[in-house]
Design an enzyme around this catalytic site. Structure first.
Site, PDB file in Angstrom:
ATOM      1  N   GLY A  52     -68.971 -50.551   1.206  1.00  9.35           N
ATOM      2  CA  GLY A  52     -69.181 -49.185   0.735  1.00  9.35           C
ATOM      3  C   GLY A  52     -68.399 -49.007  -0.561  1.00  9.35           C
ATOM      4  O   GLY A  52     -67.238 -49.423  -0.653  1.00  9.35           O
ATOM      5  N   GLN A 185     -76.353 -51.188   8.461  1.00 12.45           N
ATOM      6  CA  GLN A 185     -75.261 -50.206   8.266  1.00 12.45           C
ATOM      7  C   GLN A 185     -75.619 -48.831   8.836  1.00 12.45           C
ATOM      8  O   GLN A 185     -74.729 -48.091   9.267  1.00 12.45           O
ATOM      9  CB  GLN A 185     -74.934 -50.054   6.769  1.00 12.45           C
ATOM     10  CG  GLN A 185     -74.225 -51.240   6.147  1.00 12.45           C
ATOM     11  CD  GLN A 185     -75.205 -52.162   5.441  1.00 12.45           C
ATOM     12  OE1 GLN A 185     -76.351 -52.308   5.874  1.00 12.45           O
ATOM     13  NE2 GLN A 185     -74.769 -52.811   4.378  1.00 12.45           N
ATOM     14  N   ASP A 226     -73.990 -46.886  -5.404  1.00 12.65           N
ATOM     15  CA  ASP A 226     -72.987 -47.905  -5.733  1.00 12.65           C
ATOM     16  C   ASP A 226     -72.673 -47.907  -7.227  1.00 12.65           C
ATOM     17  O   ASP A 226     -71.570 -48.246  -7.633  1.00 12.65           O
ATOM     18  CB  ASP A 226     -73.462 -49.269  -5.258  1.00 12.65           C
ATOM     19  CG  ASP A 226     -73.559 -49.289  -3.744  1.00 12.65           C
ATOM     20  OD1 ASP A 226     -74.584 -48.826  -3.213  1.00 12.65           O
ATOM     21  OD2 ASP A 226     -72.579 -49.706  -3.096  1.00 12.65           O
ATOM     22  N   LYS A 237     -78.231 -49.009  -1.664  1.00  6.18           N
ATOM     23  CA  LYS A 237     -78.672 -50.036  -0.715  1.00  6.18           C
ATOM     24  C   LYS A 237     -80.184 -50.263  -0.792  1.00  6.18           C
ATOM     25  O   LYS A 237     -80.959 -49.310  -0.897  1.00  6.18           O
ATOM     26  CB  LYS A 237     -78.240 -49.610   0.692  1.00  6.18           C
ATOM     27  CG  LYS A 237     -78.593 -50.556   1.803  1.00  6.18           C
ATOM     28  CD  LYS A 237     -78.091 -51.977   1.562  1.00  6.18           C
ATOM     29  CE  LYS A 237     -76.605 -52.066   1.274  1.00  6.18           C
ATOM     30  NZ  LYS A 237     -76.178 -53.399   0.797  1.00  6.18           N
TER      31      LYS A 237
HETATM   32  O1  MRU Z   1     -73.485 -53.335   0.921  1.00  4.69           O
HETATM   33  P1  MRU Z   1     -72.702 -52.092   1.251  1.00  4.69           P
HETATM   34  O2  MRU Z   1     -72.721 -51.744   2.681  1.00  4.69           O
HETATM   35  O3  MRU Z   1     -71.324 -52.139   0.632  1.00  4.69           O
HETATM   36  O4  MRU Z   1     -73.519 -50.980   0.470  1.00  4.69           O
HETATM   37  C1  MRU Z   1     -73.185 -49.639   0.562  1.00  4.69           C
HETATM   38  C2  MRU Z   1     -74.312 -48.802   0.149  1.00  4.69           C
HETATM   39  O5  MRU Z   1     -75.155 -49.182  -0.624  1.00  4.69           O
HETATM   40  C3  MRU Z   1     -74.395 -47.478   0.732  1.00  4.69           C
HETATM   41  O6  MRU Z   1     -75.741 -47.075   0.700  1.00  4.69           O
HETATM   42  C4  MRU Z   1     -73.666 -46.389   0.089  1.00  4.69           C
HETATM   43  O7  MRU Z   1     -74.522 -45.339  -0.086  1.00  4.69           O
HETATM   44  C5  MRU Z   1     -73.162 -46.600  -1.237  1.00  4.69           C
HETATM   45  S1  MRU Z   1     -71.506 -46.886  -1.052  1.00  4.69           S
HETATM   46  C6  MRU Z   1     -70.890 -45.331  -0.768  1.00  4.69           C
END
Ligand code: MRU
Length: 341
Positions: A52, A185, A226, A237
């Site tokens: 995250g 997730q 991200d 994601k």
């Molecule tokens: O691969 P991750 O679990 O680290 O990715 C996290 C995400 O993409 C989440 O969707 C999130 O919205 C962004 S991080 C707050």
């Protein structure tokens, strides 16, 4: 947030050890993972013990501070930390700040800066919760993708923070949580968080969201990010883009919630956002407890095939209704204004 009545952040520094909630074991087992040096913290970011954008930002800041505390080669450590995961802007934001502080004032200042970043992350998410809750009418049905709750930040979350605030305001929100293949997730982490907070919710298969929108069962969608480019394009994601397309088609408001530490002013558009490619094994195999509680990994795909595993996609600004930040809600094309002092 509280876990069994005890307040936890997802990641914190204790002496020279970075401690974090072991997210690969959730929701089946709650464990704390110790990283005695920056190399171990890098490993934990890479293997997604901590994940995250906000949480890996704080973890990366602490890792940089660990390098100063141990008298390691700070430039070498910075390169190693920045090589762990490419997409989340927060990681680079934190490492750059702690590196500069450490160069200027040594380990003490590096630690202070890392703690400041973690505190700022919490405060930003609290403010996002307040701004975002105003978008939620009573009894609204909201969809989210992946986990942008408190586990994805140091605390509070981005996309889920408005839900938590709205619930405390008595608005009775209901959340559809996309399961979020391949790592789950949504099914594992978002569902666990929502259960812990007493929020009514249902896990849905990734491919169910558009159908629920078509039937008028989703009032709005909030996702995290991200990295947000200067033009308002947002990486999140994998799977987010198709939800945004469906939301536009069916007239469902589609919001991105992210602190300004996720905004990359130097990145002109989504085309320039580095997208992480992860191990095909994550697509081909799934893990979970069997009926006796023993963790098992099983193959769920044809034995002769391999897989492609892009971890993020980019939603164009044109599909985003608004970006909820700690400074207010911005039209994506105006996100640069959120960076002004
Ligand atoms: O691969 P991750 O679990 O680290 O990715 C996290 C995400 O993409 C989440 O969707 C999130 O919205 C962004 S991080 C707050």
């Amino acid at each position: 947030m509280l876990v069994s009545g005890i307040h936890y952040r997802t990641v914190w520094l204790a002496g020279e050890t970075v401690k974090m909630i072991e997210q690969n074991q959730l929701p089946f087992s709650f464990q704390i993972h110790d990283c005695p040096d920056y190399r171990a913290t890098c490993g934990a970011i890479q293997t997604m013990v901590v994940r995250g954008a906000g949480a890996i930002g704080s973890a990366a800041g602490y890792a940089m501070a660990q390098a100063f505390l141990a008298g390691d080669d700070a430039a070498l450590a910075k390169t190693a930390i920045e090589a762990t995961r490419p997409t989340a802007r927060n990681l680079f934001y934190a490492v750059e700040r702690v590196f500069a502080a450490g160069l200027a004032g040594g380990a003490g200042l590096a630690v202070a800066e890392a703690e400041k970043i973690a505190d700022e992350d919490c405060a930003a998410c609290q403010a996002i919760g307040e701004y975002g809750a105003a978008l939620l009418p009573e009894n609204c049905r909201l969809a989210t993708h992946c986990n942008a709750g408190w586990l994805a930040f140091t605390d509070y979350g981005s996309a889920l923070a408005p839900v938590y605030v709205a619930a405390r305001q008595g608005k009775n929100p209901f959340v559809y949580a996309d399961e979020t293949r391949p790592r789950g997730q949504g099914a594992r982490l978002t569902a666990w968080e929502l259960y812990g907070e007493g929020i009514a919710h249902a896990i849905i298969a990734d491919n169910a969201c558009a159908f629920l929108m078509a039937r008028g069962q989703i009032d709005l969608m909030i996702v995290g990010a991200d990295r947000v480019a200067a033009n308002g394009d947002a990486a999140n994601k994998i799977g987010t883009l198709e939800k945004a397309l469906a939301a536009r088609y069916f007239g469902v408001p589609f919001y991105v919630a992210a602190p300004t530490s996720t905004v990359d002013a130097a990145c002109p558009s989504g085309d320039a956002i580095p997208i992480e490619e992860r191990d095909p094994v994550e697509v081909l195999y799934q893990s979970g407890p069997d009926e006796n509680g023993v963790m098992r990994t099983i193959r769920v795909a044809s034995p002769s095939s391999t897989a492609s595993n892009p971890a993020f996609d980019v939603t164009p600004a044109a599909l985003i209704t608004g970006i909820i930040t700690e400074k207010g809600i911005f039209k994506p094309e105006n996100i640069g204004q959120a960076l002004l002092p």
